[in-house]
Enzyme design. Structure first.
Site, PDB file in Angstrom:
ATOM      1  N   HIS A 169       1.061  -1.293  -0.096  1.00 38.26           N
ATOM      2  CA  HIS A 169      -0.015  -0.067   0.101  1.00 38.26           C
ATOM      3  C   HIS A 169       0.748   1.156   0.222  1.00 38.26           C
ATOM      4  O   HIS A 169       0.377   2.215  -0.031  1.00 38.26           O
ATOM      5  CB  HIS A 169      -0.976  -0.077   1.279  1.00 38.26           C
ATOM      6  CG  HIS A 169      -0.171   0.282   2.488  1.00 38.26           C
ATOM      7  ND1 HIS A 169       0.392  -0.731   3.232  1.00 38.26           N
ATOM      8  CD2 HIS A 169       0.115   1.358   3.324  1.00 38.26           C
ATOM      9  CE1 HIS A 169       1.044  -0.160   4.256  1.00 38.26           C
ATOM     10  NE2 HIS A 169       0.743   0.933   4.410  1.00 38.26           N
TER      11      HIS A 169
HETATM   12  C1  UD1 Z   1      -1.575   4.948   6.705  1.00 41.50           C
HETATM   13  C2  UD1 Z   1      -0.300   5.456   6.982  1.00 41.50           C
HETATM   14  C3  UD1 Z   1       0.930   4.345   6.885  1.00 41.50           C
HETATM   15  C4  UD1 Z   1       0.411   3.159   7.510  1.00 41.50           C
HETATM   16  C5  UD1 Z   1      -0.882   2.702   6.938  1.00 41.50           C
HETATM   17  C6  UD1 Z   1      -1.628   1.188   7.434  1.00 41.50           C
HETATM   18  C7  UD1 Z   1       0.519   7.757   7.100  1.00 41.50           C
HETATM   19  C8  UD1 Z   1       1.093   8.978   6.493  1.00 41.50           C
HETATM   20  N1  UD1 Z   1       0.322   6.620   6.626  1.00 41.50           N
HETATM   21  O1  UD1 Z   1      -1.548   4.962   5.296  1.00 41.50           O
HETATM   22  O2  UD1 Z   1       1.963   4.654   7.339  1.00 41.50           O
HETATM   23  O3  UD1 Z   1       1.304   1.895   7.131  1.00 41.50           O
HETATM   24  O4  UD1 Z   1      -1.814   3.879   7.441  1.00 41.50           O
HETATM   25  O5  UD1 Z   1      -2.797   1.136   6.540  1.00 41.50           O
HETATM   26  O6  UD1 Z   1      -0.128   8.006   8.150  1.00 41.50           O
HETATM   27  N2  UD1 Z   1      -8.740   4.666   2.965  1.00 41.50           N
HETATM   28  C9  UD1 Z   1     -10.053   4.118   3.012  1.00 41.50           C
HETATM   29  N3  UD1 Z   1     -10.639   3.665   4.488  1.00 41.50           N
HETATM   30  C10 UD1 Z   1      -9.803   3.962   5.440  1.00 41.50           C
HETATM   31  C11 UD1 Z   1      -8.643   4.498   5.360  1.00 41.50           C
HETATM   32  C12 UD1 Z   1      -8.129   4.924   4.324  1.00 41.50           C
HETATM   33  O7  UD1 Z   1     -10.777   3.805   2.264  1.00 41.50           O
HETATM   34  O8  UD1 Z   1     -10.408   3.507   6.560  1.00 41.50           O
HETATM   35  C13 UD1 Z   1      -8.282   5.061   1.637  1.00 41.50           C
HETATM   36  C14 UD1 Z   1      -8.654   6.465   1.504  1.00 41.50           C
HETATM   37  O9  UD1 Z   1      -8.930   6.507   0.239  1.00 41.50           O
HETATM   38  C15 UD1 Z   1      -7.301   7.185   1.810  1.00 41.50           C
HETATM   39  C16 UD1 Z   1      -6.229   6.168   1.509  1.00 41.50           C
HETATM   40  O10 UD1 Z   1      -6.907   4.830   1.861  1.00 41.50           O
HETATM   41  O11 UD1 Z   1      -7.050   8.474   0.940  1.00 41.50           O
HETATM   42  C17 UD1 Z   1      -5.165   6.476   2.445  1.00 41.50           C
HETATM   43  O12 UD1 Z   1      -5.379   6.522   3.504  1.00 41.50           O
HETATM   44  P1  UD1 Z   1      -4.608   7.389   4.686  1.00 41.50           P
HETATM   45  O13 UD1 Z   1      -4.749   7.011   5.997  1.00 41.50           O
HETATM   46  O14 UD1 Z   1      -4.173   8.540   4.337  1.00 41.50           O
HETATM   47  O15 UD1 Z   1      -2.908   6.596   4.357  1.00 41.50           O
HETATM   48  P2  UD1 Z   1      -2.495   4.985   4.411  1.00 41.50           P
HETATM   49  O16 UD1 Z   1      -2.425   4.665   3.064  1.00 41.50           O
HETATM   50  O17 UD1 Z   1      -3.674   4.091   5.163  1.00 41.50           O
END
Ligand code: UD1
Length: 355
Positions: free
Chosen positions: A201
């Site tokens: 991811h």
């Molecule tokens: C975050 C952490 C990363 C960790 C990962 C574990 C940061 C910078 N990154 O990355 O270090 O390894 O979590 O999962 O904090 N989304 C959903 N549902 C959710 C959450 C996210 O659909 O419940 C999607 C959204 O489109 C969002 C994207 O995932 O824009 C990224 O989510 P985000 O929390 O920004 O970062 P992660 O890639 O999950």
């Protein structure tokens, strides 16, 4: 003593669980859990609270997904009044996600002491958002609780006094040790005994269409040798769909929704090989003695390479197939479990916090 924990994203929850439980046993301790809402899907958050035996968060800031600046700022704006009202004696922050640094910034300005669980890890790659979060959080923290000895060199190099640093071990492994007996193989893949397990991811692997296409092609190659099970992070699924790529069905890759903790652990334990870009999974495979191939140029968890079962292959998905074949051919790293990855890290943290 009032201890306020801040968590927000999936890997935080398995770190909070043992610390919360260890502090619950201590007289005179009151605990508050603040969830920032960085992760909000039930499969990314709620199910973990349930399986880990955590109470529902006392407060949810419900920030959701945005750009880094917007997400970090939203957490700060919503956390500040919470902290002013709660007036805890210490704020505990976990790992390296945006929620970690946002909460640390707010607490430091309000002069509330900060303890950082999983301090001192460094990838030395500032293109990773997590590296920025680690550097800032550690420079703000009053108590730095480290999972491995490499962290101490990193913190010393940054001029952080040793009086603030305590080697406690790995809290993520506390949770693994406790829940391994309850790990299960998820129904969707019941009956499979020889498979590769994949999680990817990171922006460096999934945010560029060309790179993501190369990754999926490499996984298809491996799927010709054995089933490839890929519980997919919502961000990766969105990218695959958004770039018009395909994975799953026809090409031998079995895409699953994100798995709960016990199901993922059950799959990890029995995997022939794990392919990942996660931080925590590098550690869990080292503890389990399962071969791990990490599709990254750096790791903030070098002990998983020097002492454990992890191999870094850089951002070169073409190296996946030969590496997997070598492992299947018997070229496996023996590996050993790093010091203080013993299931007792949270107890050591509680001993430090509650004198
Ligand atoms: C975050 C952490 C990363 C960790 C990962 C574990 C940061 C910078 N990154 O990355 O270090 O390894 O979590 O999962 O904090 N989304 C959903 N549902 C959710 C959450 C996210 O659909 O419940 C999607 C959204 O489109 C969002 C994207 O995932 O824009 C990224 O989510 P985000 O929390 O920004 O970062 P992660 O890639 O999950």
């Amino acid at each position: 003593m009032h201890i306020l924990h801040v968590v927000g994203a999936r890997p935080n929850f398995m770190k909070l669980a043992p610390v919360y439980a260890a502090l619950q046993d201590r007289a005179g301790v009151r605990q508050t859990v603040v969830h920032t809402g960085q992760h909000y899907d039930a499969a990314m958050s709620e199910v973990f609270f349930r399986e880990l035996g955590l109470p529902a968060p006392d407060i949810n800031l419900e920030v959701g997904s945005h750009s880094h600046a917007q997400q970090t700022a939203a957490i700060m704006m919503r956390f500040e009044p919470v902290l002013l009202t709660a007036k805890p004696d210490v704020v505990l922050v976990y790992g390296d996600v945006n929620s970690t640094v946002a909460a640390a910034l707010v607490a430091s300005k309000l002069l509330v002491p900060i303890a950082h669980v999983e301090a001192g890890l460094r990838s030395f790659d500032r293109t990773m958002p997590e590296e920025i979060n680690r550097l800032l959080t550690d420079s703000l923290a009053d108590l730095l609780l480290t999972p491995s000895v490499d962290a101490h060199e990193n913190l010393a190099r940054e001029g952080i006094p040793s009086s603030k640093i305590r080697f406690v071990g790995n809290v993520m492994i506390d949770t693994l040790v406790r829940l391994l007996p309850r790990a299960v193989v998820p129904e969707e893949v019941n009956g499979l005994s020889h498979y590769a397990l994949v999680t990817l991811h990171r922006p460096s692997n999934v945010d560029e269409p060309e790179m993501l296409a190369r990754v999926l092609k490499a996984l298809e190659e491996i799927a010709k040798e054995m089933p490839v099970i890929f519980p997919i992070h919502p961000r990766t699924r969105q990218r695959i769909e958004g770039f018009g790529l395909t994975a799953g069905n026809g090409n031998g890759i079995r895409l699953l929704n994100p798995l709960p903790y016990l199901g993922f652990l059950g799959l990890q334990r029995q995997a022939a090989v794990v392919i990942t870009d996660s931080g925590g999974i590098q550690e869990e495979t080292t503890f389990l003695g399962v071969p791990c191939i990490t599709l990254r140029t750096t790791t903030e968890r070098p002990v998983t390479v020097t002492e454990g079962t992890n191999t870094l292959i850089g951002d070169a998905p073409e190296r996946l197939h030969p590496e997997v074949m070598a492992i299947l051919g018997g070229r496996r790293k023996a590996g050993r479990i790093p010091p203080l990855w013993d299931g007792q890290a949270a107890k050591r943290i509680a001993d430090i916090l509650v004198l």
